[in-house]
Design an enzyme around this catalytic site. Sequence first.
Site, PDB file in Angstrom:
ATOM      1  N   LEU A  11     -35.877  35.125  -2.583  1.00 27.06           N
ATOM      2  CA  LEU A  11     -37.240  34.822  -3.016  1.00 27.06           C
ATOM      3  C   LEU A  11     -37.424  33.310  -3.048  1.00 27.06           C
ATOM      4  CD1 LEU A  11     -37.677  37.465  -5.865  1.00 27.06           C
ATOM      5  CD2 LEU A  11     -37.959  37.714  -3.374  1.00 27.06           C
ATOM      6  N   GLY A  14     -41.869  30.351  -4.727  1.00 19.85           N
ATOM      7  CA  GLY A  14     -42.316  29.596  -5.894  1.00 19.85           C
ATOM      8  C   GLY A  14     -42.919  28.250  -5.529  1.00 19.85           C
ATOM      9  N   ARG A  18     -44.180  22.570 -11.860  1.00 19.00           N
ATOM     10  CA  ARG A  18     -43.636  21.574 -12.791  1.00 19.00           C
ATOM     11  C   ARG A  18     -42.805  20.504 -12.097  1.00 19.00           C
ATOM     12  NH1 ARG A  18     -40.728  24.927 -17.339  1.00 19.00           N
ATOM     13  NH2 ARG A  18     -40.628  26.534 -15.719  1.00 19.00           N
ATOM     14  N   GLN A  79     -45.521  36.293   1.024  1.00 19.29           N
ATOM     15  CA  GLN A  79     -46.122  36.808  -0.210  1.00 19.29           C
ATOM     16  C   GLN A  79     -47.442  36.061  -0.382  1.00 19.29           C
ATOM     17  OE1 GLN A  79     -44.183  35.841  -3.906  1.00 19.29           O
ATOM     18  NE2 GLN A  79     -45.204  37.479  -5.046  1.00 19.29           N
ATOM     19  N   ARG A 319     -23.711   5.200   9.764  1.00 16.59           N
ATOM     20  CA  ARG A 319     -24.927   5.990   9.958  1.00 16.59           C
ATOM     21  C   ARG A 319     -24.669   7.154  10.910  1.00 16.59           C
ATOM     22  NH1 ARG A 319     -29.242   1.622  11.633  1.00 16.59           N
ATOM     23  NH2 ARG A 319     -30.499   3.512  11.933  1.00 16.59           N
ATOM     24  N   TYR A 352     -22.839  -5.609  13.109  1.00 15.97           N
ATOM     25  CA  TYR A 352     -23.622  -4.408  13.389  1.00 15.97           C
ATOM     26  C   TYR A 352     -23.209  -3.859  14.749  1.00 15.97           C
ATOM     27  CZ  TYR A 352     -27.393  -1.368  14.870  1.00 15.97           C
ATOM     28  OH  TYR A 352     -28.104  -0.299  15.340  1.00 15.97           O
ATOM     29  N   ASN A 363     -10.990  -5.925  19.071  1.00 16.80           N
ATOM     30  CA  ASN A 363     -11.230  -6.691  17.840  1.00 16.80           C
ATOM     31  C   ASN A 363     -12.626  -7.296  17.904  1.00 16.80           C
ATOM     32  OD1 ASN A 363      -9.706  -8.090  15.350  1.00 16.80           O
ATOM     33  ND2 ASN A 363     -11.120  -9.539  16.281  1.00 16.80           N
TER      34      ASN A 363
END
Length: 457
Positions: A11, A14, A18, A79, A319, A352, A363
């Site tokens: 289910l 919902g 809240r 539903q 990443r 990077y 290296n």
Amino acid sequence: MTDRPCLYIVLAAGEGTRMRSAIPKVMHPVAGVPMLGHVLETIGVSTGDKAVAVVVGPGMDAVSTFLSKRAPEASLHLQSERLGTAHAVLAARDAMTADRDTLVLFGDTPLVTPETLERMRAALATGADVVVLGFEAADPTGYGRLITEGDTVTAIREERDASDEEKGITFCNAGVMAFSKGILPDLLDAIGNDNAKGEYYLTDAIEIARSRGLATAAVTCAEAEVQGVNTRAQLAAAEAAMQARLRAAALDGGATMVAPETVFLSRDTRIGRDVLIEPNVVFGPESSVGDGATVRAFSHIEGASIGDGATVGPYARLRPGSAIGAGARVGNFVEVKAATVEDGAKVNHLSYIGDARVGAGANIGAGTITCNYDGVSKHHTDIGAGAFIGSNTALVAPVRIGDGAYVATGSVITKDVAPDALAFGRARQIEKEGGAGRIAARAKAAARKPDSKKSEG
């Protein structure tokens, strides 16, 4: 354990009012995975022939998209109105067959374990017709109470419909229920909505089953396992409980964590034996660490693999699409994205490496960057085995550095470098005698010159 065929109904309709979110409640993540994903994973671990049906509400396209990727075999059921749990289960009626048991779960209870579901299925296999999952509540306020006679469950009473005596019961309903082959459709048809909320409660199936002479039973689990999520605070509590579970599993598997409470894992993080994880490390989804590797403090790993004996960090970021080879080193303030750093290669600091291959034993000097994006497309950099890239080098992709090549410090490399070649890509250094003094004199003269606007009128 049982191999009886089973339909799992999840289910997931919902709204999560809240939560105060535009995201469907079951899509809020715990340990890097939507809550619904945890439930599907738990079902997937269970044994036996199984089918899965997921009940959603209107406008839940995010759930549909997730299911198409994570559980394409699951059927989706709408539903259209939210009129209670029995009404939600009824939305999946087309998935029910007379030859399968049915187990009903909730998409916002991510901590339920495969072992618990298996115990419920085993109870069906040994003679129960309806099985409800219960727990002893430290504070039963707000929960439905399980009313029992010996080993038999006679009723489940929602708190707003319970008597004062029934409210004193601490054995509470977790919501998860199981039904033996073929009986659920008829039970659903018999459930009414004569209660304080005017809804169709699945829990009423217990009394109806008893009235028909069917056997009812309860299986007990720990309260922490069935905590639902209706608020952001409860989401944080579920996250904390899941992290504790994942850390314990990693430690039991042979990893060392210097400060386990500061390490955050994803549900699918894989950590080998004799791994050392220092404080304040975060593992995003789809990450793995090989045997004997070290992940130093304040590193962030997501969608990446770290090979046996490699060292990553401190303050490193891997990443998605990154693969660090055995014995390789990725050091402080290094970011790697969609790149392979092969066995024994070193990218020790302030670099990077994106959309690239760093060959075995190469290296990479401090401050080196692969310039992989031209504003329109991403391009690849290939650095050969044993190559040496001097500090503060910019490799402008697409470019290939041959095996054993040497790129001088401070170079900007825009063309391929042959194997074993020495490449320079610097601007020529020029020195002008006395030039610094002349520049300083001109600056002082400019500072003494009156402002022409201030001298007017």
